[in-house]
Structures are given as C-alpha cells and as structure tokens.
Design a protein around this motif. Sequence first.
Motif, mmCIF file in Angstrom:
data_model
loop_
_atom_site.group_PDB
_atom_site.id
_atom_site.type_symbol
_atom_site.label_atom_id
_atom_site.label_comp_id
_atom_site.label_asym_id
_atom_site.label_seq_id
_atom_site.Cartn_x
_atom_site.Cartn_y
_atom_site.Cartn_z
ATOM 1 N N GLN A 38 -26.828 -26.108 -28.026
ATOM 2 C CA GLN A 38 -26.307 -26.953 -29.084
ATOM 3 C C GLN A 38 -26.547 -28.426 -28.742
ATOM 4 O O GLN A 38 -26.476 -28.818 -27.567
ATOM 5 C CB GLN A 38 -24.810 -26.712 -29.288
ATOM 6 C CG GLN A 38 -24.464 -25.278 -29.643
ATOM 7 C CD GLN A 38 -25.096 -24.851 -30.954
ATOM 8 O OE1 GLN A 38 -25.096 -25.609 -31.929
ATOM 9 N NE2 GLN A 38 -25.648 -23.637 -30.983
ATOM 10 N N ILE A 39 -26.803 -29.213 -29.770
ATOM 11 C CA ILE A 39 -27.080 -30.630 -29.560
ATOM 12 C C ILE A 39 -25.780 -31.358 -29.258
ATOM 13 O O ILE A 39 -24.819 -31.292 -30.018
ATOM 14 C CB ILE A 39 -27.745 -31.240 -30.804
ATOM 15 C CG1 ILE A 39 -29.072 -30.536 -31.103
ATOM 16 C CG2 ILE A 39 -27.972 -32.737 -30.618
ATOM 17 C CD1 ILE A 39 -29.725 -30.985 -32.392
ATOM 18 N N VAL A 40 -25.792 -32.056 -28.133
ATOM 19 C CA VAL A 40 -24.618 -32.825 -27.722
ATOM 20 C C VAL A 40 -24.830 -34.316 -27.973
ATOM 21 O O VAL A 40 -23.929 -35.010 -28.455
ATOM 22 C CB VAL A 40 -24.305 -32.589 -26.229
ATOM 23 C CG1 VAL A 40 -23.135 -33.475 -25.766
ATOM 24 C CG2 VAL A 40 -24.002 -31.137 -25.976
ATOM 25 N N ARG A 41 -26.028 -34.783 -27.687
ATOM 26 C CA ARG A 41 -26.279 -36.223 -27.795
ATOM 27 C C ARG A 41 -27.770 -36.473 -27.998
ATOM 28 O O ARG A 41 -28.606 -35.691 -27.565
ATOM 29 C CB ARG A 41 -25.802 -36.924 -26.509
ATOM 30 C CG ARG A 41 -25.797 -38.449 -26.574
ATOM 31 C CD ARG A 41 -25.131 -39.092 -25.359
ATOM 32 N NE ARG A 41 -25.939 -38.999 -24.156
ATOM 33 C CZ ARG A 41 -25.708 -38.148 -23.168
ATOM 34 N NH1 ARG A 41 -24.673 -37.311 -23.257
ATOM 35 N NH2 ARG A 41 -26.473 -38.121 -22.096
ATOM 36 N N VAL A 42 -28.035 -37.591 -28.675
ATOM 37 C CA VAL A 42 -29.419 -38.026 -28.878
ATOM 38 C C VAL A 42 -29.648 -39.288 -28.071
ATOM 39 O O VAL A 42 -28.862 -40.236 -28.142
ATOM 40 C CB VAL A 42 -29.710 -38.307 -30.369
ATOM 41 C CG1 VAL A 42 -31.153 -38.804 -30.550
ATOM 42 C CG2 VAL A 42 -29.466 -37.074 -31.206
ATOM 43 N N GLN A 43 -30.720 -39.294 -27.292
ATOM 44 C CA GLN A 43 -31.065 -40.462 -26.491
ATOM 45 C C GLN A 43 -32.394 -41.002 -26.991
ATOM 46 O O GLN A 43 -33.455 -40.470 -26.674
ATOM 47 C CB GLN A 43 -31.176 -40.067 -25.008
ATOM 48 C CG GLN A 43 -31.514 -41.211 -24.070
ATOM 49 C CD GLN A 43 -30.305 -42.045 -23.677
ATOM 50 O OE1 GLN A 43 -29.177 -41.569 -23.756
ATOM 51 N NE2 GLN A 43 -30.532 -43.258 -23.242
ATOM 52 N N GLU A 44 -32.336 -42.056 -27.832
ATOM 53 C CA GLU A 44 -33.559 -42.622 -28.389
ATOM 54 C C GLU A 44 -34.015 -43.874 -27.659
ATOM 55 O O GLU A 44 -35.198 -44.216 -27.700
ATOM 56 C CB GLU A 44 -33.360 -42.951 -29.874
ATOM 57 C CG GLU A 44 -33.122 -41.728 -30.742
ATOM 58 C CD GLU A 44 -33.095 -42.070 -32.223
ATOM 59 O OE1 GLU A 44 -33.125 -43.277 -32.546
ATOM 60 O OE2 GLU A 44 -33.052 -41.148 -33.047
ATOM 61 N N GLU A 45 -33.075 -44.564 -27.013
ATOM 62 C CA GLU A 45 -33.433 -45.773 -26.271
ATOM 63 C C GLU A 45 -34.030 -45.397 -24.924
ATOM 64 O O GLU A 45 -33.531 -44.510 -24.234
ATOM 65 C CB GLU A 45 -32.207 -46.651 -26.063
ATOM 66 C CG GLU A 45 -31.603 -47.192 -27.346
ATOM 67 C CD GLU A 45 -32.569 -48.094 -28.093
ATOM 68 O OE1 GLU A 45 -33.364 -48.783 -27.414
ATOM 69 O OE2 GLU A 45 -32.540 -48.104 -29.340
ATOM 70 N N PRO A 46 -35.142 -46.042 -24.542
ATOM 71 C CA PRO A 46 -35.723 -45.744 -23.228
ATOM 72 C C PRO A 46 -34.804 -46.213 -22.105
ATOM 73 O O PRO A 46 -34.047 -47.174 -22.249
ATOM 74 C CB PRO A 46 -37.043 -46.526 -23.248
ATOM 75 C CG PRO A 46 -36.828 -47.617 -24.237
ATOM 76 C CD PRO A 46 -35.895 -47.066 -25.281
ATOM 77 N N GLY A 47 -34.877 -45.492 -20.998
ATOM 78 C CA GLY A 47 -34.058 -45.854 -19.848
ATOM 79 C C GLY A 47 -33.436 -44.631 -19.183
ATOM 80 O O GLY A 47 -33.885 -43.489 -19.371
#
Length: 289
Positions: A38-47
């Motif tokens: 299940q999707i918990v979080r989206v990480q779109e910013e690099p790092g």
Amino acid sequence: MRFSAFAIPAVVALGAIGLSSLFIVDEREKALVLQFGQIVRVQEEPGLGFKIPFIQEVVSYDDRILSRDMASLEVTASDNRRVVVDAFARYRIMDVETFRRAVGAGGERAAASRLDSILRAETRQVLGSVTSNDILSSDRAALMLRIRNGAIDEARALGLQIIDVRLKRTDLPPENLAATYDRMTAEREREAADEIARGNEAAQRIRATADRQRTELVSDAERQAQIIRGEADAERNNILAEAYGADPEFFEFERTMNAYSRMLENGRPAMVLSPDGEFLRYLNSATGE
C-alpha cells in the motif's frame, strides 16, 4: 571481552538497520514508499528519504520524458484505402500514485503496453475519419494533434501525460502501390491532356483575334490609302486645272511631250502618222516647217 562480543554485532546490526531506513531519490526520478503493497508516501523531491526498515519498501519511477514507438498499424481511411502507419509518442509519469494503482507491479512496461492500446485505438479512429490523401499529405499536424487530444484523458487515468504524438511514416501497403501509381499516372495524363486542350483552345482564340485585328488594320490602312490617293488625285487635278487655266498653250505642250515620251517607251518599231496632223505639230514647228 564478553561485552565486546555482544556490542560489535549490535552496532553492526544497528548500522545496517539505520542504513536500510535511508533511501536516495535521484533528481530524474519520483519515488513511492510502500508498506505491505500500500502507498504510504510519495517522494518527488530529490534528496534523502526515510522509511521503516523491513516493513516499508521504495519503488522509483522515471520522471523524464519517455518515448514509445508503436508497432506498424494498418488503417482503413474513409475512402476505403488502406494505409500503413508508424507512429511514436512522448509522455511522462505525472501522478505516481495513480500510475501505481493503474499498472500495479508491472511498472513502466505494463504502462507502455496499455498506452500502446490507447494510441492505436485513437489512431484508427482519427485516421479512419479522413481520406488517404489527407493522411499521405505533408500537412499532418492537425491529425497528430487530434490523436494526442483524444488519448489524453485515457492516459491521464494511468497517471501519464501525453506530450506529443508523431506519425513517422505513412505508406500504402505494398500490394496497393502498383495500382495507386497507375491511378496517379492516369490522373496526371488526364490533367496533362486537359491542359493541352485548354492551351490549344486558347491558341486558336489568340490566332483568330490576331487574324481579325490584322484584317481590320489592313482594311483600315487600305481605306485611308484610298482616301489619301483620292485627295492627292483631286489636288493634282486642281493644280493641273489651275495650270491649264493660267497657260493653256504650255499645258497642251506638256501633254504632247508626255505623249511623245510614252510613245517612245512602248518601243513601237513604226508608226504611220500624217505630217500635217495635230499630234506632230510641235515637231514640225521645231524643224521650221
């Protein structure tokens, strides 16, 4: 010693756990943190990102513009002529959550397959509504835009943004090329015959106009010449009449001399004239008779 024997493995284990809780998101990617699928979080910013070790996992997706070549597609145009089309699309993953839910673990390969189906269906619909001449013409930008706009909504349901659709090649099937070339040759020959016929007709009109103008010009010139000759003759007669009225004897002499000249010009070998005749009186006067 007993403490050290337990401490070192513990430190190593804690270090491994700490490292497994970290992940790096490249600037060319987007990442999803999943927990039990299940999707918990989206990480779109690099790092650098964090997750719960052993429970959560990270799935990365390409954030760049991607290209997809479609297999050759045979389309039947509105004039019932078949056309073979090669196309490609440029797209990107805009919504990774929607993308994950739509394609699951299949990822980009599954998305590309479904995008192919969308684009092929839209290509058939758009190109099937126009004639083969429209498809084969160089100005196909409007058709490509219609394919793109028609596929946008379905692609958005997959979390994808279609940036562009291009038709790389549009050809007739090999079995239709010979018949098409023959038809094109016949059409060009018919057009050439029509042009020749129109040219001959125009040439005839031009020649007829030129002949009419020449006849009119010649007629007008002859009419003016006759008028001028008539006026000249009238003027000559007036001058002669005036000269005759001024000196009838000289006028008679001039006429007689002209008659002598014309007589000699005719080359007559002999003439029988009376020496006392009026015609020879000037000659007689010149000899003293």
